[in-house]
Design an enzyme around this catalytic site. Sequence first.
Site, PDB file in Angstrom:
ATOM      1  N   ASN A   1      -0.917  42.667 -36.445  1.00 22.46           N
ATOM      2  CA  ASN A   1      -0.537  43.679 -35.448  1.00 22.46           C
ATOM      3  C   ASN A   1      -1.278  44.949 -35.835  1.00 22.46           C
ATOM      4  O   ASN A   1      -1.894  45.032 -36.897  1.00 22.46           O
ATOM      5  CB  ASN A   1       0.984  43.891 -35.409  1.00 22.46           C
ATOM      6  CG  ASN A   1       1.520  44.350 -36.752  1.00 22.46           C
ATOM      7  OD1 ASN A   1       1.131  45.368 -37.287  1.00 22.46           O
ATOM      8  ND2 ASN A   1       2.377  43.515 -37.333  1.00 22.46           N
TER       9      ASN A   1
ATOM     10  N   GLY B   1       4.970  35.035 -38.620  1.00 22.54           N
ATOM     11  CA  GLY B   1       3.950  34.058 -38.208  1.00 22.54           C
ATOM     12  C   GLY B   1       2.775  33.929 -39.152  1.00 22.54           C
ATOM     13  O   GLY B   1       2.924  33.896 -40.380  1.00 22.54           O
TER      14      GLY B   1
ATOM     15  N   ASP C   1       0.531  36.140 -39.825  1.00 22.76           N
ATOM     16  CA  ASP C   1       0.434  37.390 -40.613  1.00 22.76           C
ATOM     17  C   ASP C   1       1.301  37.266 -41.877  1.00 22.76           C
ATOM     18  O   ASP C   1       0.848  37.525 -42.995  1.00 22.76           O
ATOM     19  CB  ASP C   1       0.933  38.542 -39.729  1.00 22.76           C
ATOM     20  CG  ASP C   1       0.373  39.894 -40.134  1.00 22.76           C
ATOM     21  OD1 ASP C   1       0.765  40.892 -39.501  1.00 22.76           O
ATOM     22  OD2 ASP C   1      -0.445  39.966 -41.062  1.00 22.76           O
TER      23      ASP C   1
ATOM     24  N   SER D   1      -2.170  35.278 -30.418  1.00 22.08           N
ATOM     25  CA  SER D   1      -1.276  35.728 -29.345  1.00 22.08           C
ATOM     26  C   SER D   1      -0.342  34.658 -28.787  1.00 22.08           C
ATOM     27  O   SER D   1       0.434  34.970 -27.874  1.00 22.08           O
ATOM     28  CB  SER D   1      -2.071  36.342 -28.163  1.00 22.08           C
ATOM     29  OG  SER D   1      -2.573  37.615 -28.507  1.00 22.08           O
ATOM     30  N   THR D   2      -0.397  33.442 -29.281  1.00 25.19           N
ATOM     31  CA  THR D   2       0.425  32.372 -28.673  1.00 25.19           C
ATOM     32  C   THR D   2       1.801  32.238 -29.325  1.00 25.19           C
ATOM     33  O   THR D   2       2.574  31.353 -28.955  1.00 25.19           O
ATOM     34  CB  THR D   2      -0.281  31.001 -28.764  1.00 25.19           C
ATOM     35  OG1 THR D   2      -0.420  30.647 -30.146  1.00 25.19           O
ATOM     36  CG2 THR D   2      -1.634  31.034 -28.094  1.00 25.19           C
ATOM     37  N   GLY D   3       2.116  33.083 -30.266  1.00 24.03           N
ATOM     38  CA  GLY D   3       3.449  33.030 -30.896  1.00 24.03           C
ATOM     39  C   GLY D   3       4.299  34.183 -30.411  1.00 24.03           C
ATOM     40  O   GLY D   3       4.672  34.250 -29.227  1.00 24.03           O
TER      41      GLY D   3
ATOM     42  N   TYR E   1       3.493  36.968 -29.513  1.00 22.68           N
ATOM     43  CA  TYR E   1       2.915  37.681 -28.357  1.00 22.68           C
ATOM     44  C   TYR E   1       2.922  36.848 -27.078  1.00 22.68           C
ATOM     45  O   TYR E   1       2.369  37.268 -26.059  1.00 22.68           O
ATOM     46  CB  TYR E   1       1.521  38.182 -28.698  1.00 22.68           C
ATOM     47  CG  TYR E   1       1.508  39.369 -29.660  1.00 22.68           C
ATOM     48  CD1 TYR E   1       2.681  39.938 -30.111  1.00 22.68           C
ATOM     49  CD2 TYR E   1       0.315  39.898 -30.118  1.00 22.68           C
ATOM     50  CE1 TYR E   1       2.677  41.014 -30.980  1.00 22.68           C
ATOM     51  CE2 TYR E   1       0.277  40.986 -30.993  1.00 22.68           C
ATOM     52  CZ  TYR E   1       1.480  41.546 -31.409  1.00 22.68           C
ATOM     53  OH  TYR E   1       1.469  42.619 -32.281  1.00 22.68           O
TER      54      TYR E   1
HETATM   55  N1  APR Z   1      -1.080  28.532 -39.813  1.00 17.81           N
HETATM   56  C1  APR Z   1      -1.616  28.380 -38.574  1.00 17.81           C
HETATM   57  N2  APR Z   1      -1.004  28.789 -37.442  1.00 17.81           N
HETATM   58  C2  APR Z   1       0.222  29.377 -37.584  1.00 17.81           C
HETATM   59  C3  APR Z   1       0.836  29.591 -38.842  1.00 17.81           C
HETATM   60  C4  APR Z   1       0.125  29.135 -39.985  1.00 17.81           C
HETATM   61  N3  APR Z   1       0.617  29.276 -41.224  1.00 17.81           N
HETATM   62  N4  APR Z   1       2.030  30.216 -38.631  1.00 17.81           N
HETATM   63  C5  APR Z   1       2.162  30.371 -37.300  1.00 17.81           C
HETATM   64  N5  APR Z   1       1.082  29.864 -36.654  1.00 17.81           N
HETATM   65  C6  APR Z   1       0.790  29.810 -35.222  1.00 17.81           C
HETATM   66  C7  APR Z   1       1.956  29.982 -34.284  1.00 17.81           C
HETATM   67  O1  APR Z   1       2.628  28.741 -34.100  1.00 17.81           O
HETATM   68  C8  APR Z   1       1.228  30.435 -33.018  1.00 17.81           C
HETATM   69  O2  APR Z   1       0.727  29.296 -32.322  1.00 17.81           O
HETATM   70  O3  APR Z   1      -0.080  30.904 -34.925  1.00 17.81           O
HETATM   71  C9  APR Z   1       0.030  31.227 -33.540  1.00 17.81           C
HETATM   72  C10 APR Z   1       0.149  32.740 -33.398  1.00 17.81           C
HETATM   73  O4  APR Z   1       1.495  33.104 -33.610  1.00 17.81           O
HETATM   74  P1  APR Z   1       1.895  34.492 -34.358  1.00 17.81           P
HETATM   75  O5  APR Z   1       1.621  34.344 -35.797  1.00 17.81           O
HETATM   76  O6  APR Z   1       3.264  34.825 -33.899  1.00 17.81           O
HETATM   77  O7  APR Z   1       0.855  35.569 -33.811  1.00 17.81           O
HETATM   78  P2  APR Z   1       0.816  36.342 -32.420  1.00 17.81           P
HETATM   79  O8  APR Z   1       1.432  35.559 -31.317  1.00 17.81           O
HETATM   80  O9  APR Z   1      -0.627  36.770 -32.282  1.00 17.81           O
HETATM   81  O10 APR Z   1       1.733  37.617 -32.672  1.00 17.81           O
HETATM   82  C11 APR Z   1       1.295  38.582 -33.586  1.00 17.81           C
HETATM   83  O11 APR Z   1       3.337  38.462 -34.783  1.00 17.81           O
HETATM   84  O12 APR Z   1       3.533  37.895 -36.972  1.00 17.81           O
HETATM   85  C12 APR Z   1       3.487  38.963 -36.112  1.00 17.81           C
HETATM   86  O13 APR Z   1       2.527  40.725 -37.410  1.00 17.81           O
HETATM   87  C13 APR Z   1       2.276  39.826 -36.348  1.00 17.81           C
HETATM   88  O14 APR Z   1       3.061  41.525 -34.882  1.00 17.81           O
HETATM   89  C14 APR Z   1       2.133  40.469 -35.014  1.00 17.81           C
HETATM   90  C15 APR Z   1       2.502  39.348 -34.046  1.00 17.81           C
END
Ligand code: APR
Length: 175
Positions: free
Chosen positions: A24, A32, A34, A122-124, A126
């Site tokens: 972020n 996630g 991050d 962005s698929t989690g 976000y």
């Molecule tokens: N390895 C690979 N993919 C992962 C992992 C991992 N260890 N953990 C989660 N994912 C996948 C999730 O299932 C999703 O499909 O990564 C994708 C992105 O999800 P998020 O991590 O939630 O990222 P995003 O949707 O871009 O949101 C970003 O979430 O974690 C916070 O600090 C981050 O505020 C920011 C926001």
Amino acid sequence: MTDITRVLGDITEQHVDAVVNAANSSLLGGGGVDGAIHRRGGPEILAECRRLRASRYGRGLPTGQAVATTAGRLPARWVIHTVGPVHTEEEDRSALLASCYRESLRVAAELGAATVAFPAVSTGVYRWPLADAARIAVRAVRETSRAGDFTELRFVLFDPRAYEAFGEALGEATA
Ligand code: APR
């Protein structure tokens, strides 16, 4: 020749030159991907992110941009942090999502990375719909793959639904 591949797995376990983080704008961690990268990569990554916030990115990393730090204890050389757009029906933010992949590859090329691992940005949290995110990601990576001497550009999907969505986008027969 650059291989553009997909694997089902954990991005923190990928032995590549650069791992892309779905960060972020604060660059100070989250959940996630991050959370996993900071947890597994250790405090050096956050320390470098704090230095970036104290200098170049005083107001945070803008959506669609990318910046590299050390990978700490990850089996990689760098983490490239990028900030995906939050999905909304109100406006089309596709260009910002594509920019995450393009800018990450531009930074990877500057570093001389040959192998790069991407999460499904962005698929989690976000909330970007998987099929659309996969289409945008694959197109952006394909169009930018000549930006550096890349041997492998790897999408690392954390669950079967995402793995299938990226398989469709890559035009690979679903198993
Ligand atoms: N390895 C690979 N993919 C992962 C992992 C991992 N260890 N953990 C989660 N994912 C996948 C999730 O299932 C999703 O499909 O990564 C994708 C992105 O999800 P998020 O991590 O939630 O990222 P995003 O949707 O871009 O949101 C970003 O979430 O974690 C916070 O600090 C981050 O505020 C920011 C926001």
